[in-house]
Design a protein around this motif. Sequence first.
Motif, PDB file in Angstrom:
ATOM      1  N   HIS A 586       0.842  -1.197   0.000  1.00 58.01           N
ATOM      2  CA  HIS A 586       0.000   0.000   0.000  1.00 58.01           C
ATOM      3  C   HIS A 586       0.878   1.247   0.000  1.00 58.01           C
ATOM      4  N   LEU A 587       0.377   2.281  -0.632  1.00 63.52           N
ATOM      5  CA  LEU A 587       1.010   3.592  -0.501  1.00 63.52           C
ATOM      6  C   LEU A 587       0.430   4.253   0.745  1.00 63.52           C
ATOM      7  N   ILE A 588       1.136   4.081   1.847  1.00 60.19           N
ATOM      8  CA  ILE A 588       0.783   4.709   3.119  1.00 60.19           C
ATOM      9  C   ILE A 588       2.037   5.372   3.661  1.00 60.19           C
ATOM     10  N   GLY A 589       1.916   6.613   4.062  1.00 57.88           N
ATOM     11  CA  GLY A 589       3.062   7.322   4.609  1.00 57.88           C
ATOM     12  C   GLY A 589       3.342   6.909   6.045  1.00 57.88           C
ATOM     13  N   ASN A 590       4.470   7.360   6.561  1.00 56.53           N
ATOM     14  CA  ASN A 590       4.802   7.153   7.965  1.00 56.53           C
ATOM     15  C   ASN A 590       3.977   8.152   8.782  1.00 56.53           C
ATOM     16  N   PRO A 591       2.999   7.698   9.535  1.00 54.11           N
ATOM     17  CA  PRO A 591       2.099   8.649  10.213  1.00 54.11           C
ATOM     18  C   PRO A 591       2.819   9.612  11.147  1.00 54.11           C
ATOM     19  N   VAL A 592       3.861   9.149  11.838  1.00 48.10           N
ATOM     20  CA  VAL A 592       4.580  10.016  12.772  1.00 48.10           C
ATOM     21  C   VAL A 592       5.332  11.100  12.003  1.00 48.10           C
ATOM     22  N   SER A 593       6.048  10.708  10.962  1.00 46.47           N
ATOM     23  CA  SER A 593       6.773  11.694  10.153  1.00 46.47           C
ATOM     24  C   SER A 593       5.809  12.694   9.531  1.00 46.47           C
ATOM     25  N   TRP A 594       4.669  12.190   9.068  1.00 49.12           N
ATOM     26  CA  TRP A 594       3.655  13.057   8.460  1.00 49.12           C
ATOM     27  C   TRP A 594       3.190  14.116   9.470  1.00 49.12           C
ATOM     28  N   GLY A 595       2.953  13.680  10.708  1.00 45.95           N
ATOM     29  CA  GLY A 595       2.533  14.625  11.738  1.00 45.95           C
ATOM     30  C   GLY A 595       3.612  15.639  12.075  1.00 45.95           C
ATOM     31  N   VAL A 596       4.864  15.192  12.168  1.00 44.22           N
ATOM     32  CA  VAL A 596       5.974  16.109  12.439  1.00 44.22           C
ATOM     33  C   VAL A 596       6.087  17.159  11.331  1.00 44.22           C
ATOM     34  N   ALA A 597       5.920  16.739  10.088  1.00 44.92           N
ATOM     35  CA  ALA A 597       6.002  17.669   8.963  1.00 44.92           C
ATOM     36  C   ALA A 597       4.917  18.738   9.054  1.00 44.92           C
ATOM     37  N   ASN A 598       3.688  18.333   9.377  1.00 42.46           N
ATOM     38  CA  ASN A 598       2.594  19.299   9.481  1.00 42.46           C
ATOM     39  C   ASN A 598       2.813  20.275  10.631  1.00 42.46           C
TER      40      ASN A 598
END
Length: 741
Positions: A586-598
């Motif tokens: 699946h194309l799923i991002g790293n949720p933690v990294s995604w949150g840090v970026a936001n």
Amino acid sequence: MAGDVETRGCVSGIRVAESRISRLEMLQRPLVVTAQVDLVLVLVSVLALWTRLSHLSYPNAVVFDEVYYGQFVSLYMKRVFFIDDSGPPLGHMILALGAYLGGFDGNFVWNRIGAEYPSSVSVWSLRLLPALCGALCVPLVYLLTLELRFSHLSALGAALLLLLENSLIVQSRFMLLESVLIFFVLLAFFSYLRFHNTPDSSWFRYSWLLLCGASCAAAVGVKYMGVFSYLLLLGVASLHTWNLIGDQTVSVCVQCVCRFVCLLVVPVLLYVFWFYIHLSLLNRSGPHDQLMSSAFQASLQGGLSRITQGQPLEVAYGSQVTLRSSASQPIPCWLHSHKANYPIRYENGRGSSHQQQVTCYPFKDVNNWWIVKDPGSQELVVGSPPRPVRHGDVIQLVHGMTSRFLNSHDVAAPMSPHAQEVSGYINFNVSMAAQNLWRVDISNREAESEVWKTILSEVRLVHVNTSAVLKLSGVSLPDWGFRQLEVVAEKLFKGHSSSLGWTVEEHRYGISQEQKEREAELHSPTHIDVDRKISFWAKFLELQWKMLTVKQEDSEHKYSSSPLEWITMETNIAYWLHSSTNAQIHLIGNPVSWGVANLSLLAYQLLAAVYLLRRRRGFKDLPDGVWCQFVRLGCVCVGGWVVNFVPFLLMEKTLFLYHYLPALCYLYLLSPALLEHAHTHLLSNVTHRRALCVCVAAMLSSVFLSYRTFCPLTYGSPELSANQLQGLRWRDTWDILYRRR
């Protein structure tokens, strides 16, 4: 005096002897090269190669958009022409290069996701170049952070965020283009900042500027999304150049010329060069030929060139021709007539002339043939010598199979009542005289000549009696018109429109006056050798225009998403599912990294607002050098996110999560740099700094744990049970598939 001379002679002799001894010692010493190696850079590079290239051939099946790009790779291998409206050809050529290196011959049918690759196809080579580009993005982010004047720790943090981003790993490991695009964008910014930071005394720095221009051309050549980052880079370079103009210590003229050549001229030339290679390779007729003009089609081997080879070049009175509409929408078609009349009355009650139908037919047919006739003569054959038709001449067009004259009059067209009906004239002995004179208007005569030429000339046929222009309306006729396309005569037209233009595609000199003989002649073309070439620039401009204007029909996709859903990763994309087990990708991002970026994006905006308000009030919280560093960080990282995200809000096309990945990379650059800024310039208390370090360590640990958690969906192994897969569904909107046993 004599003693002094003798002393100086002895000293000189000693020096010569010492010089000889030192040279001898140098020759006896080993040749030593001293080099500085950044071990952290080497480490993250090795890890990036391992995460992107390990088990690259798994799964041995077509994954998601490989079914789309694979078709173009096969066409490259067979040198068959195609057009892809999604972007320029460089990305496809890079994928085709990997296939070529692996010995792929193009003989594979890309018809469904999940289809198994045969043993003859080197899956590893098909996916190699995108994986390499994805791996090289990690050290590039490390180096780019250093060029932004941040520490090696920040550079390591940015590299780790990219290294452990699951969505970037997935997108890099298959025959897709996002990793290639991101690589060239990062390379462009890195090389430009390296040029900007190198001292002016070094002329070698201009090689970095040249590399920057080449990288920009490559980014745009892979996908048009690269234009956004290219424009941002031009904006940054323009600001630097403007500041440079005020510097009295440098040669401004030379600096500006070098920047103009490297950042504008070189990218344009290379962009054209990509198309030159593309058109040189694809010289055979293919499935997309009909989207192009007749001249373009005739330049390809096979297809139309086999039909048009040896045709007469100049259209003459008595010529037998087929007229192709210059419009490619809704579908390429030819002026056509047949033995069927318009209904006396249409369904809405309007009446017609009840004369012979004239339509536009999207297939080759003998009823597409027309004869160019001189109104002052009854001859339907070409004289000797042939008398060519010129711009401004008045002609008649006679349908080859039914001998009806192309006619128009003040009768409303069947589907377009604002326009005139076009018909094959039949004399019903009623008060409706023939109006069958047409004036030839060659719209591109400046480029060619006053003579009407086969394939090369685009003409408009202007009705002499009413000044209306023969036009393809594009509307399909009802069943009585066999669902063929409507042709009308339009009085009100503004400027140039492709629906008004017609091109002679097939052409022969008529030699039979009698109807029966002429019908037989229409089935047996003549051959007169005429050289008919189209220049590269004409092909380039036409192909570029088609790519920008001809759009495939966008349909809603199960895994499509809106840009606002990308920020919080509301959706995922199922790339591959094993036919019999729960193994899947699946194309799923790293949720933690995604949150840090936001959070980093939000924090920078708030911090920038506070700084600007306080500076407006006269409070300078940061030294000028640090403020410039902070602004530069925002221009590159926040600006990069904005230009790669906001345009998608305005697009009316099917979008997917992977469109967000270039914007996400800019936020991964921002996050560690912003933490360093806070640690160095906002926190003065030692305890606060230590607390921040602990939080950063916890955050990096969470990023790694999150990466490990989603690895089974990133690499497709190991296979998980249904309960384990359900546990990975962190959001209710994610669509994770599983089989219960």
